[in-house]
Every structure is written in structure tokens, then in C-alpha cells.
Write a protein that holds these residues in place. Structure first.
Motif, mmCIF file in Angstrom:
data_model
loop_
_atom_site.group_PDB
_atom_site.id
_atom_site.type_symbol
_atom_site.label_atom_id
_atom_site.label_comp_id
_atom_site.label_asym_id
_atom_site.label_seq_id
_atom_site.Cartn_x
_atom_site.Cartn_y
_atom_site.Cartn_z
ATOM 1 N N LEU A 44 0.350 -0.943 -0.376
ATOM 2 C CA LEU A 44 -0.015 -0.292 -0.253
ATOM 3 C C LEU A 44 1.194 1.591 -0.008
ATOM 4 N N ARG A 45 0.682 2.695 -0.291
ATOM 5 C CA ARG A 45 1.024 3.371 -0.906
ATOM 6 C C ARG A 45 0.471 4.577 0.148
ATOM 7 N N LEU A 46 0.916 5.394 0.864
ATOM 8 C CA LEU A 46 -0.392 6.480 2.105
ATOM 9 C C LEU A 46 0.425 7.504 1.258
ATOM 10 N N SER A 47 -0.066 8.735 1.252
ATOM 11 C CA SER A 47 0.157 10.115 0.778
ATOM 12 C C SER A 47 -0.379 10.575 1.668
ATOM 13 N N CYS A 48 0.782 12.181 1.714
ATOM 14 C CA CYS A 48 0.727 12.485 2.783
ATOM 15 C C CYS A 48 0.306 14.319 2.039
ATOM 16 N N ALA A 49 0.011 15.603 1.824
ATOM 17 C CA ALA A 49 -0.098 16.513 1.303
ATOM 18 C C ALA A 49 -0.208 17.420 2.273
ATOM 19 N N ALA A 50 0.464 18.623 2.883
ATOM 20 C CA ALA A 50 0.625 19.551 3.718
ATOM 21 C C ALA A 50 -0.214 21.374 2.173
ATOM 22 N N SER A 51 -0.966 21.474 3.241
ATOM 23 C CA SER A 51 -1.252 23.148 2.600
ATOM 24 C C SER A 51 -1.323 24.151 3.453
#
Length: 121
Positions: free
Chosen positions: A18-25
Motif C-alpha cells: 500500500l502507498r500512503l500520501s499526505c499533502a500539506a497546504s
């Protein structure tokens, strides 16, 4: 303020990946550490992996050798590739970022809402 949005969780079979992503804005001036913790029912929150803006990494003992953390500083995004998943990896995975919103402000740790990873056949 800084917002973190995770994606990529879901149901996966034991042994899968599984590949998790997390984007900060938001009002981001700079981010030092970004990474992942996880929280399983009835258990303490534990570090999964973290990475600095320069690429130094730190892994929790339970995932070391099975996971790889990476980061795109231009997108303020962190990724977690998890392989050979086990049922005990089932948890809510929470993204965090140690960020400041101005050149003279203090670093503050921000958290995402989490994404659920379920490892089950």
C-alpha cells in the motif's frame, strides 16, 4: 494554519502493499520533519516513519525493512510505501508535519485526520 490531507488507505490482503500520501497546504513557510504515526484500537500511538526536508529518515521498529518513506518538498507531500503487510499493521495512519508559518514563528506540529489501513484476508 497548516492542513494535512492523507490518502491511500484501504483494505489489503496480508503480504500485500500500500502507498500512503499526505499533502500539506496552507500558510507554510517551512517544514522540517514530516511523517506518519499509527494508532490501533487499544494500543498506544507509535511512530511509523519520518523524514526531514534534507532526506534523513527514521523508522519505527515494527515497520523497518518493510516500509519506505519519501518526500517531495516542492509539493509539501510525504509518501509511505508499505510492503509485506501483516494483520498487525491494521491501524489509523496519521500524517504529521513540523512546520512554521513565518520566518520568525515557532515550529508547530500539525496532524492530519488519518487514513484507515486494514490488513485482512
Amino acid at each position: 494554519q497548516v492542513q494535512l490531507v492523507e490518502s491511500g488507505g484501504g483494505l489489503v490482503q496480508p503480504g500485500g502493499s500500500l502507498r500512503l500520501s499526505c499533502a500539506a497546504s496552507g500558510s507554510i513557510f517551512s517544514i522540517t520533519w514530516m511523517g506518519w504515526y499509527r494508532q490501533a484500537p487499544g494500543k498506544q500511538r507509535e511512530l511509523v516513519a519520518a523524514i526531514t526536508s534534507g532526506g534523513s529518515t527514521n523508522y519505527g521498529a515494527s515497520v523497518k525493512g518493510r516500509s519506505t518513506i519519501s518526500r517531495d518538498n516542492t509539493k509539501n507531500t510525504v509518501y509511505l510505501q508499505m510492503n509485506s503487510l501483516k494483520p498487525e499493521d491494521t491501524a489509523v495512519y496519521l500524517c504529521y508535519a513540523d512546520a512554521r508559518t513565518n520566518y520568525d514563528s515557532a515550529y508547530v506540529i500539525y496532524w492530519g485526520k488519518g487514513t484507515l489501513v486494514t490488513v485482512s484476508s
